[in-house]
Motif scaffolding. Structure first.
Motif, PDB file in Angstrom:
ATOM      1  N   LYS A  21       0.683  -1.286  -0.145  1.00  0.00           N
ATOM      2  CA  LYS A  21      -0.119   0.051   0.124  1.00  0.00           C
ATOM      3  C   LYS A  21       1.126   1.176   0.027  1.00  0.00           C
ATOM      4  CE  LYS A  21      -4.189   0.136   1.806  1.00  0.00           C
ATOM      5  NZ  LYS A  21      -5.169   0.416   2.816  1.00  0.00           N
ATOM      6  N   TYR A  22       0.501   2.217  -0.943  1.00  0.00           N
ATOM      7  CA  TYR A  22       1.309   3.516  -1.189  1.00  0.00           C
ATOM      8  C   TYR A  22       0.437   4.493  -1.183  1.00  0.00           C
ATOM      9  CZ  TYR A  22       6.101   1.498  -2.402  1.00  0.00           C
ATOM     10  OH  TYR A  22       7.412   1.039  -2.507  1.00  0.00           O
ATOM     11  N   ASP A  23       1.023   5.674  -0.736  1.00  0.00           N
ATOM     12  CA  ASP A  23       0.328   6.927  -0.893  1.00  0.00           C
ATOM     13  C   ASP A  23       0.348   7.237  -2.472  1.00  0.00           C
ATOM     14  OD1 ASP A  23      -0.338   7.389   1.921  1.00  0.00           O
ATOM     15  OD2 ASP A  23       1.108   8.789   2.127  1.00  0.00           O
ATOM     16  N   LYS A  24      -0.951   7.909  -2.779  1.00  0.00           N
ATOM     17  CA  LYS A  24      -1.179   8.163  -4.287  1.00  0.00           C
ATOM     18  C   LYS A  24       0.110   9.342  -4.524  1.00  0.00           C
ATOM     19  CE  LYS A  24      -5.939   7.778  -5.550  1.00  0.00           C
ATOM     20  NZ  LYS A  24      -6.997   8.362  -5.969  1.00  0.00           N
ATOM     21  N   SER A  25       0.496  10.184  -3.640  1.00  0.00           N
ATOM     22  CA  SER A  25       1.665  10.978  -4.153  1.00  0.00           C
ATOM     23  C   SER A  25       2.960  10.190  -4.556  1.00  0.00           C
ATOM     24  CB  SER A  25       1.758  12.024  -2.839  1.00  0.00           C
ATOM     25  OG  SER A  25       2.152  11.261  -1.737  1.00  0.00           O
ATOM     26  N   ALA A  26       2.998   9.212  -3.890  1.00  0.00           N
ATOM     27  CA  ALA A  26       4.193   8.201  -4.056  1.00  0.00           C
ATOM     28  C   ALA A  26       4.446   7.676  -5.760  1.00  0.00           C
ATOM     29  CB  ALA A  26       4.535   7.120  -3.055  1.00  0.00           C
ATOM     30  N   ILE A  27       3.421   7.947  -6.454  1.00  0.00           N
ATOM     31  CA  ILE A  27       3.541   7.445  -7.813  1.00  0.00           C
ATOM     32  C   ILE A  27       3.943   8.536  -8.613  1.00  0.00           C
ATOM     33  CG2 ILE A  27       1.994   6.697  -9.796  1.00  0.00           C
ATOM     34  CD1 ILE A  27       1.829   4.843  -7.191  1.00  0.00           C
ATOM     35  N   ALA A  28       5.250   8.104  -9.090  1.00  0.00           N
ATOM     36  CA  ALA A  28       6.039   9.021 -10.242  1.00  0.00           C
ATOM     37  C   ALA A  28       5.444   9.102 -11.564  1.00  0.00           C
ATOM     38  CB  ALA A  28       7.454   8.839  -9.779  1.00  0.00           C
ATOM     39  N   THR A  29       5.132   7.831 -12.104  1.00  0.00           N
ATOM     40  CA  THR A  29       4.917   7.609 -13.353  1.00  0.00           C
ATOM     41  C   THR A  29       3.566   6.714 -13.567  1.00  0.00           C
ATOM     42  OG1 THR A  29       7.119   8.148 -13.978  1.00  0.00           O
ATOM     43  CG2 THR A  29       5.702   7.110 -15.834  1.00  0.00           C
ATOM     44  N   VAL A  30       2.787   7.141 -14.528  1.00  0.00           N
ATOM     45  CA  VAL A  30       1.588   6.154 -14.803  1.00  0.00           C
ATOM     46  C   VAL A  30       1.613   5.855 -16.110  1.00  0.00           C
ATOM     47  CG1 VAL A  30      -1.028   5.965 -14.859  1.00  0.00           C
ATOM     48  CG2 VAL A  30       0.014   7.233 -13.032  1.00  0.00           C
ATOM     49  N   LEU A  31       1.589   4.245 -16.348  1.00  0.00           N
ATOM     50  CA  LEU A  31       1.927   3.744 -17.683  1.00  0.00           C
ATOM     51  C   LEU A  31       0.665   3.030 -17.793  1.00  0.00           C
ATOM     52  CD1 LEU A  31       5.354   2.295 -17.387  1.00  0.00           C
ATOM     53  CD2 LEU A  31       4.743   4.493 -18.482  1.00  0.00           C
ATOM     54  N   THR A  32      -0.448   3.604 -18.781  1.00  0.00           N
ATOM     55  CA  THR A  32      -1.627   2.891 -18.935  1.00  0.00           C
ATOM     56  C   THR A  32      -1.445   1.848 -20.086  1.00  0.00           C
ATOM     57  OG1 THR A  32      -2.288   4.447 -20.507  1.00  0.00           O
ATOM     58  CG2 THR A  32      -2.938   4.688 -18.225  1.00  0.00           C
ATOM     59  N   ALA A  33      -2.300   1.050 -20.436  1.00  0.00           N
ATOM     60  CA  ALA A  33      -2.266  -0.029 -21.616  1.00  0.00           C
ATOM     61  C   ALA A  33      -2.031   0.682 -22.929  1.00  0.00           C
ATOM     62  CB  ALA A  33      -3.529  -0.952 -21.705  1.00  0.00           C
ATOM     63  N   LYS A  34      -2.751   2.095 -23.040  1.00  0.00           N
ATOM     64  CA  LYS A  34      -2.649   2.721 -24.395  1.00  0.00           C
ATOM     65  C   LYS A  34      -1.141   3.206 -24.635  1.00  0.00           C
ATOM     66  CE  LYS A  34      -7.350   4.117 -24.051  1.00  0.00           C
ATOM     67  NZ  LYS A  34      -8.310   5.390 -23.878  1.00  0.00           N
ATOM     68  N   ALA A  35      -0.614   3.796 -23.477  1.00  0.00           N
ATOM     69  CA  ALA A  35       0.798   4.157 -23.426  1.00  0.00           C
ATOM     70  C   ALA A  35       1.788   3.223 -23.852  1.00  0.00           C
ATOM     71  CB  ALA A  35       1.072   4.936 -22.040  1.00  0.00           C
ATOM     72  N   ASP A  36       1.646   1.858 -23.392  1.00  0.00           N
ATOM     73  CA  ASP A  36       2.436   0.715 -23.234  1.00  0.00           C
ATOM     74  C   ASP A  36       2.567   0.495 -24.721  1.00  0.00           C
ATOM     75  OD1 ASP A  36       3.326   0.779 -20.927  1.00  0.00           O
ATOM     76  OD2 ASP A  36       2.055  -0.901 -20.222  1.00  0.00           O
ATOM     77  N   ALA A  37       1.143   0.436 -25.304  1.00  0.00           N
ATOM     78  CA  ALA A  37       0.969  -0.133 -26.727  1.00  0.00           C
ATOM     79  C   ALA A  37       1.700   0.925 -27.705  1.00  0.00           C
ATOM     80  CB  ALA A  37      -0.334  -0.286 -27.021  1.00  0.00           C
ATOM     81  N   ALA A  38       1.548   2.337 -27.339  1.00  0.00           N
ATOM     82  CA  ALA A  38       2.196   3.416 -28.336  1.00  0.00           C
ATOM     83  C   ALA A  38       3.751   3.367 -28.029  1.00  0.00           C
ATOM     84  CB  ALA A  38       1.900   4.665 -27.495  1.00  0.00           C
ATOM     85  N   ASP A  39       4.260   3.070 -26.880  1.00  0.00           N
ATOM     86  CA  ASP A  39       5.746   2.968 -26.739  1.00  0.00           C
ATOM     87  C   ASP A  39       6.457   1.779 -27.430  1.00  0.00           C
ATOM     88  OD1 ASP A  39       5.941   4.934 -25.283  1.00  0.00           O
ATOM     89  OD2 ASP A  39       5.740   3.968 -23.313  1.00  0.00           O
ATOM     90  N   LYS A  40       5.491   0.570 -27.573  1.00  0.00           N
ATOM     91  CA  LYS A  40       6.108  -0.657 -28.463  1.00  0.00           C
ATOM     92  C   LYS A  40       5.869  -0.480 -29.909  1.00  0.00           C
ATOM     93  CE  LYS A  40       4.707  -4.111 -24.848  1.00  0.00           C
ATOM     94  NZ  LYS A  40       3.822  -5.163 -24.516  1.00  0.00           N
ATOM     95  N   LYS A  41       4.983   0.538 -30.287  1.00  0.00           N
ATOM     96  CA  LYS A  41       4.717   0.788 -31.416  1.00  0.00           C
ATOM     97  C   LYS A  41       6.086   1.538 -32.185  1.00  0.00           C
ATOM     98  CE  LYS A  41       0.910   2.089 -34.655  1.00  0.00           C
ATOM     99  NZ  LYS A  41      -0.487   2.629 -34.696  1.00  0.00           N
ATOM    100  N   ASP A  42       6.357   2.677 -31.268  1.00  0.00           N
ATOM    101  CA  ASP A  42       7.255   3.578 -31.800  1.00  0.00           C
ATOM    102  C   ASP A  42       8.604   2.839 -31.651  1.00  0.00           C
ATOM    103  OD1 ASP A  42       5.621   5.772 -31.897  1.00  0.00           O
ATOM    104  OD2 ASP A  42       6.155   6.418 -29.752  1.00  0.00           O
ATOM    105  N   ALA A  43       8.896   1.644 -30.799  1.00  0.00           N
ATOM    106  CA  ALA A  43      10.385   1.129 -30.947  1.00  0.00           C
ATOM    107  C   ALA A  43      10.427   0.260 -31.906  1.00  0.00           C
ATOM    108  CB  ALA A  43      10.375   0.204 -29.724  1.00  0.00           C
TER     109      ALA A  43
END
Length: 112
Positions: free
Chosen positions: A90-112
């Motif tokens: 369990k973490y505080d929400k403020s401890a999250i530095a980066t959010v990687l959603t499924a859409k962002a992961d697909a875009a990153d794989k597409k660019d690579a």
């Protein structure tokens, strides 16, 4: 000869025009700092706060400590992260530095 000395003395007293005024220079420096440093940081902070508020189950996140995990549950101020099968933290929400959603992961794989 005396006339040229008077002209030189008069030029020294004027202070170099508009940008010779120290108050105008300070205001100009503040505006430059605002545009270059402060404003982009505020935009970045607002974007991260919006991502933290929109967290949902299944999102991939990276904490400020560098831990990669997936979101298991979200409450008002905390988030439960799944590190591996059967391991939840369990973490505080403020401890999250980066959010990687499924859409962002697909875009990153597409660019690579």
């Amino acid at each position: 000869m005396n006339y040229t000395l008077l002209l030189l003395a008069a030029d020294e007293k004027t202070g170099g025009g508009l940008f010779g005024n120290p108050i105008i220079m300070m205001i100009l420096m503040f505006v430059i700092f605002w545009v270059v440093l402060i404003r982009p940081q505020q935009k970045q902070r607002k974007a991260l706060a919006a991502k933290q508020a929109a967290l949902k189950k299944g999102d991939q996140v990276i904490t400020i400590g560098g831990m990669h995990a997936s979101v298991n549950a979200v409450s008002e101020k905390t988030v439960s992260l799944k590190l591996s099968e059967g391991v939840f933290v369990k973490y505080d929400k403020s401890a999250i530095a980066t959010v990687l959603t499924a859409k962002a992961d697909a875009a990153d794989k597409k660019d690579a």
